[in-house]
Structures are given as structure tokens and as C-alpha cells.
Design an enzyme around this catalytic site. Structure first.
Site, PDB file in Angstrom:
ATOM      1  N   ASP A 110       0.788  -1.243   0.000  1.00  0.00           N
ATOM      2  CA  ASP A 110       0.000   0.000   0.000  1.00  0.00           C
ATOM      3  C   ASP A 110       0.825   1.301   0.000  1.00  0.00           C
ATOM      4  O   ASP A 110       1.802   1.406   0.734  1.00  0.00           O
ATOM      5  CB  ASP A 110      -0.862   0.103   1.263  1.00  0.00           C
ATOM      6  CG  ASP A 110      -1.578  -1.157   1.611  1.00  0.00           C
ATOM      7  OD1 ASP A 110      -1.489  -2.142   0.865  1.00  0.00           O
ATOM      8  OD2 ASP A 110      -2.239  -1.169   2.663  1.00  0.00           O
ATOM      9  N   GLU A 123     -10.456  -2.636   4.650  1.00  0.00           N
ATOM     10  CA  GLU A 123      -9.133  -2.064   4.908  1.00  0.00           C
ATOM     11  C   GLU A 123      -9.041  -0.657   4.303  1.00  0.00           C
ATOM     12  O   GLU A 123      -9.842  -0.285   3.439  1.00  0.00           O
ATOM     13  CB  GLU A 123      -8.043  -2.928   4.247  1.00  0.00           C
ATOM     14  CG  GLU A 123      -8.031  -4.367   4.714  1.00  0.00           C
ATOM     15  CD  GLU A 123      -6.907  -5.207   4.110  1.00  0.00           C
ATOM     16  OE1 GLU A 123      -6.315  -5.980   4.860  1.00  0.00           O
ATOM     17  OE2 GLU A 123      -6.632  -5.102   2.910  1.00  0.00           O
TER      18      GLU A 123
HETATM   19  C1  FRU Z   1      -3.811  -3.649   2.733  1.00  0.00           C
HETATM   20  C2  FRU Z   1      -3.158  -4.100   4.023  1.00  0.00           C
HETATM   21  C3  FRU Z   1      -3.510  -3.153   5.146  1.00  0.00           C
HETATM   22  C4  FRU Z   1      -2.380  -3.349   6.105  1.00  0.00           C
HETATM   23  C5  FRU Z   1      -1.216  -3.564   5.190  1.00  0.00           C
HETATM   24  C6  FRU Z   1      -0.201  -4.523   5.717  1.00  0.00           C
HETATM   25  O1  FRU Z   1      -3.172  -4.110   1.598  1.00  0.00           O
HETATM   26  O2  FRU Z   1      -3.536  -5.415   4.324  1.00  0.00           O
HETATM   27  O3  FRU Z   1      -4.778  -3.389   5.708  1.00  0.00           O
HETATM   28  O4  FRU Z   1      -2.197  -2.249   6.948  1.00  0.00           O
HETATM   29  O5  FRU Z   1      -1.742  -4.053   3.980  1.00  0.00           O
HETATM   30  O6  FRU Z   1       0.938  -4.544   4.921  1.00  0.00           O
END
Ligand code: FRU
Length: 539
Positions: free
Chosen positions: A62, A244
Site C-alpha cells: 500500500d 481495509e
Molecule cells: C492492505 C493491508 C492493510 C495493512 C497492510 C499490511 O493491503 O492489508 O490493511 O495495513 O496491507 O501490509
């Protein structure tokens, strides 16, 4: 049709462009073969994006904490520098003055005793509400999730808590707050990805954070102590996967004096073409409650979910803070991959890239509000040469141009097809390896599509090419306009002024060298097509 001798009438405002020779010094392990002649292109040369950000080495997912300050765009990102698969998360960092030439910076946040540094946001605390600012320096405050791998192992519930860190040198170096975590887990295993914004009306900070399958809303005066107000999500939207990376922001409705609030919620799995995707809701926010607009709710009965992007490779995207477009649009970037196969894609030194930066705007469609997305206007600045054939007579599968004229690994195509008739309109990019990427519009079904099943290497995961991705045509007009953004391993399709968007990645065995177009009827008209070479001053 295919057996006919193709007849072209092309008015080409053309130029001689030598297909840029790729640097082939790094000819190691996985080289590819091109026909009988062996043309070795390193994995790096073949797949490292030309203008999408990718980390020099290691894993990325992300985008995090994106903000604009003093002439620089800052992009932090979920990063594991010591491996090319997901691992203990850090925040990597990159800066840019133009959203395309990114310079990677030293790692911003390292895992600590509270755990890995998961996704979150960053705000410019202009009023120094946090009192982190000293000597008149404006603090930048990052709000992120501390994810405790030890608690995860022991099966505890409170694995995820929210923490903060601040920077007094415009985002380059960071100090973690000694009072972390600032927001403790309320008893939900998945409690993460805080996105914070300033509520100017109420002079306080808003936080949206994902908690299981809902979004919780918190407020704070100082970014350190947080109070829960409400939550949103029960019984509405897509719940096929975990929620998320939320984002909440207000947008003007184009062509009216109205303003509406948009809530983005990424979901994995459950996307429209499998795996990860980002849904959105349009409504109102009164400082504590997010209420979905009635017309939007009605439309959800027909469409179920509304997607920021229907392709398989735009996930966890959120907007930049501390910047607003002149017309009030928001600046957005996503992670250009999908949890279904992100850990297996065939790049060697690094994994993943971000999407092209996009402007998000809101329009009032036939029945309700629609989020539209288009590449940021800054992209125009990188257009160099242009190839235009305003009068293409189509016959069968018509070759539009080749890599002798345009390098398809860094290009933008704009086109318009008028008076759509039943049948399938297909663009095809192909190469001498027999790889072919097909995309277009099935006017009979009313669906756009991307078929990457034969676009190169696909066998790294059986989830990568198990279907043709499709997306509805949302626009009601009888023509089809599009902007296509091409890099080495990605295609971003913005159809009908950004009403239907699809982002997909692919891994050809050699760069694509030919572009074809085929329409259902010979009298079908490609009203115009402009192919721009994009040139970036990457250093
Ligand atoms: C989304 C996610 C978020 C988390 C991160 C962990 O892709 O799963 O929810 O904070 O990636 O790397």
C-alpha cells in the site's frame, strides 16, 4: 475479415522515432529469448516501470501517508526491504515534484517493540495542535497501525493499535511518540489503516479506521487522544472480505454548487474481477455520522457495489493530504497489484508499483453520484511526440502503428469511437514472442474488458489469468472515449471521461511492438486516435 488484405488510410502526423535501445548490461539469470535471435533483456529492463514508482529493491504494497508540502509530493509505502515477498513492514519513502519522477529516500519508519508499521496517513499539522512543533517548525504527523506479530502468534485479539510519529524536517526523518499507542484496540482482531483529516468547521481531526467489517470514526484535538463517535458498514456494501484502508473526503459535484462526502473502503477479497479492490460510498458527513445518500442506496440495489477501479490491480489507494486541486478534486494513488498474486509476480529485485496519480471527482449520473478518476493533468507535461491518424479506415484487424514509431512502454493513447454498434471492439498489443494483450468494448454485452491471458508470463500464479476482466459501461452515451496509459507492465484504462476505470498488470516476454484495432463493422469509425510518446526526466 482477417484474411483480407488490409487497406489503410492513415493521415499520420508522424515522426521518425528510433525505438529506444534498452540498457542490457545486467544480463543475468532470467533472460528472455526473442524469436530465433537471442536478444537478452534483463528482468530489470523488461519489467521495471518507466514512470510508476517501484522500490529500488524489496517488497512494496500500500501507499501510505501521502501528503504535499513545500513543492514536494511525499509517498510512503508498505515496505519490506530485505525480501521480495511481504514481511515485517516498514514505511519506505519517495519524493517527487511532479508525481512521475520519484526519488526514493531512506526508510522512514522501522518496526519496533509495538510491532510492524502497517498502513496509515500523514497530516501537516499547520496549527501545531500536537505541540510536536518546536522553534516554529511545522510538524508532519504520521498516524499508522502498530501490528504486533507476537500477539498475532499467541492468538490475542489486540494485535493492532494506532500509533503516531512526527517529523520536523518535512517528512525526511521521524520520531515516534513515546505515548504510543495513541488509540488502543477496542476488541477487534482487524483494527487498522487510520486515515486522518482536518475538520476545519469543527477545528478538530477526524480519523476513519477499519475495524473488522466496519469503518469507525474518531475525533481528536491534538492527534494524541482520540474519542470514538460512530461506525459505518453494517448491512451495507460489499462484505465478502476484510475491510481495509478507508478514506473520507468531501468533493464538489461537477456542474453544481452541491458538495458530497465520499468514503473509500478497500476490500480483500471480493473485488469485481476477484481479489482486492476498492469500493466507495457517496453520502453526507455531519462531523460524526456518515450517511449514505438515498439515491446511492437505491442504485446499490441494482449495482450492489461501486468500484473506484474495476481492474484487478488498484488496491488500498487513498488520497494525498494538504493538497486540493483548483476545482476541488482529490489526488489519489493506489497499489498496482492484487493480494491474489502480488507475492509471486515475476520481478526479481523488487515487487510492485503504484498506480499513476489520479484526480478523483464527483459527477451526478443518471440515477446517482459517481466517482470519476482520470490521470492527473501533470501527465500532459510529459507528452513528447504525437502520432495521430484522424481518418483510419478500418478493415478487419487493422495495424495502427508499430514500435518503429512509438515506444509502447511509455505511452498515452486518446481515442474516440462514435456510433457504437453491436459486436466487439478490440485493441491488441502484441510482440514477436506471440504475446498479446487485448482490451476493448463488447457493445453487445455493454462491457469493457481486459484479456491478459496470453500477454506473456502468467504461470507464476493460477489466479493471475483465470478469466477476462470485465467492467460495465457506466456512461449512457452511444460513443466510447478513452485514455490509455501504458508502461512496461501496466495498462490503465480511463473510459468515458473516467466513468469506468480498469487497471491491469502483465509481464510480456518482450516489449509489445504492434498496436491493432478491430471493430465489428467496417463502417465503424475510429473518430480519432492520438498516440503520445511519454518522456520522463528520470534520474
Ligand atoms: C492492505 C493491508 C492493510 C495493512 C497492510 C499490511 O493491503 O492489508 O490493511 O495495513 O496491507 O501490509
Amino acid at each position: 475479415m482477417k484474411n483480407k488484405i488490409y487497406k489503410f488510410v492513415m493521415t499520420i502526423g508522424i515522426f521518425a522515432m528510433v525505438f529506444s535501445c534498452k540498457n542490457t548490461t545486467d544480463k543475468k539469470a532470467d533472460q528472455v529469448q526473442n524469436g530465433q535471435d537471442t536478444v537478452a533483456i534483463s528482468n530489470e529492463d523488461l519489467y521495471r516501470p518507466n514512470f510508476h514508482f517501484s522500490p529500488e529493491k524489496g517488497w512494496m504494497n500500500d501507499p501510505n501517508g501521502m501528503f504535499y508540502y513545500n513543492g514536494y509530493y511525499h509517498l510512503y509505502f508498505q515496505h519490506y526491504p530485505d525480501g521480495t515477498t511481504w514481511g515485517p513492514m516498514h514505511w519506505g519513502h519517495a519524493i517527487s515534484t511532479d508525481l512521475f519522477n520519484w526519488k526514493e529516500q531512506p526508510i522512514a519508519l522501522f518496526p519496533d517493540e509495538l510491532g510492524y508499521i502497517f498502513s496509515g496517513s500523514a497530516v501537516v499539522d499547520i496549527e501545531n495542535t500536537s505541540s510536536f512543533g518546536v522553534d516554529g517548525k511545522t510538524p508532519i504527523v504520521a498516524i499508522y497501525t502498530s501490528h504486533d506479530p507476537k500477539k498475532e502468534k499467541t492468538g490475542d485479539i489486540d494485535v493492532e493499535n494506532q500509533s503516531i510519529a512526527y517529523s520536523l524536517d518535512e517528512g525526511l526523518t521521524w520520531t515516534k511518540y513515546e505515548g504510543n499507542p495513541v488509540l488502543k484496540n477496542p476488541g477487534v482482531r482487524d483494527f487498522r489503516d487510520p486515515k486522518v483529516s482536518w475538520d476545519d468547521e469543527r477545528k478538530r481531526w477526524n480519523m476513519v479506521v477499519a475495524a473488522g467489517q466496519e469503518i469507525q470514526f474518531y475525533i481528536s484535538k491534538d492527534l494524541k487522544s482520540w474519542e470514538k463517535l460512530t461506525s459505518f458498514g453494517e448491512g451495507i456494501g460489499n462484505h465478502s472480505g476484510v475491510w481495509e484502508c478507508p478514506d473520507l473526503f468531501q468533493l464538489p459535484v461537477i456542474g453544481s454548487s452541491e458538495k458530497k462526502w465520499v468514503l473509500l473502503v478497500s476490500i480483500n477479497p471480493g473485488g469485481p474481477n476477484t481479489g482486492s479492490a476498492t469500493q466507495y460510498f457517496v453520502g453526507d458527513f455531519n462531523g460524526s455520522n456518515f450517511i449514505v445518500d438515498e439515491s446511492f442506496k437505491e442504485e446499490m440495489k441494482r449495482e450492489h457495489s461501486f468500484w473506484v477501479d474495476h481492474g484487478r490491480d488498484n488496491y488500498a489507494g487513498v488520497t494525498f493530504s494538504n493538497i486540493e486541486n483548483k476545482d476541488g478534486g482529490k489526488l489519489f494513488m493506489g497499489w498496482m497489484s492484487n493480494w491474489l498474486y502480488a507475492n509471486e509476480v515475476p520481478t526479481e529485485k523488487w515487487r510492485s508499483a503504484t498506480t499513476t496519480a489520479r484526480t478523483l471527482e464527483l459527477v451526478k449520473g443518471k440515477n446517482t453520484y459517481r466517482l470519476i478518476a482520470n490521470p492527473v493533468p501533470e501527465l500532459h507535461e510529459f507528452k513528447s511526440k504525437k502520432l495521430e491518424n484522424l481518418d483510419v479506415v478500418l478493415e478487419g484487424n487493422t495495424l495502427l502503428t508499430t514500435s518503429k514509431a512509438i515506444d509502447f512502454t511509455s505511452a498515452q493513447i486518446n481515442f474516440k469511437v462514435e456510433d457504437l454498434v453491436d459486436g466487439v471492439y478490440t485493441f491488441e498489443l502484441s510482440n514477436s514472442e506471440g504475446d498479446s494483450l487485448r482490451f476493448g468494448y463488447d457493445a453487445t454485452k455493454g462491457n469493457y474488458f481486459v484479456d491478459r491471458n496470453k500477454a506473456g508470463i502468467t504461470d507464476f500464479s493460477n489466479k493471475f489469468s483465470d478469466r477476462i476482466a470485465t467492467a460495465p459501461k457506466i456512461a449512457t452515451q452511444k460513443d466510447w472515449t478513452g485514455t490509455i496509459v501504458l508502461d512496461k507492465t501496466s495498462i490503465e484504462l480511463f473510459f468515458d471521461d473516467g466513468q469506468t476505470v480498469m487497471t491491469e498488470i502483465f509481464f510480456p516476454k518482450a516489449p509489445f511492438d504492434s498496436l491493432y484495432f478491430e471493430a465489428p463493422l467496417e463502417e465503424s469509425k475510429l473518430e480519432y486516435i492520438e498516440i503520445h510518446q511519454l518522456k520522463f526526466n528520470l534520474n
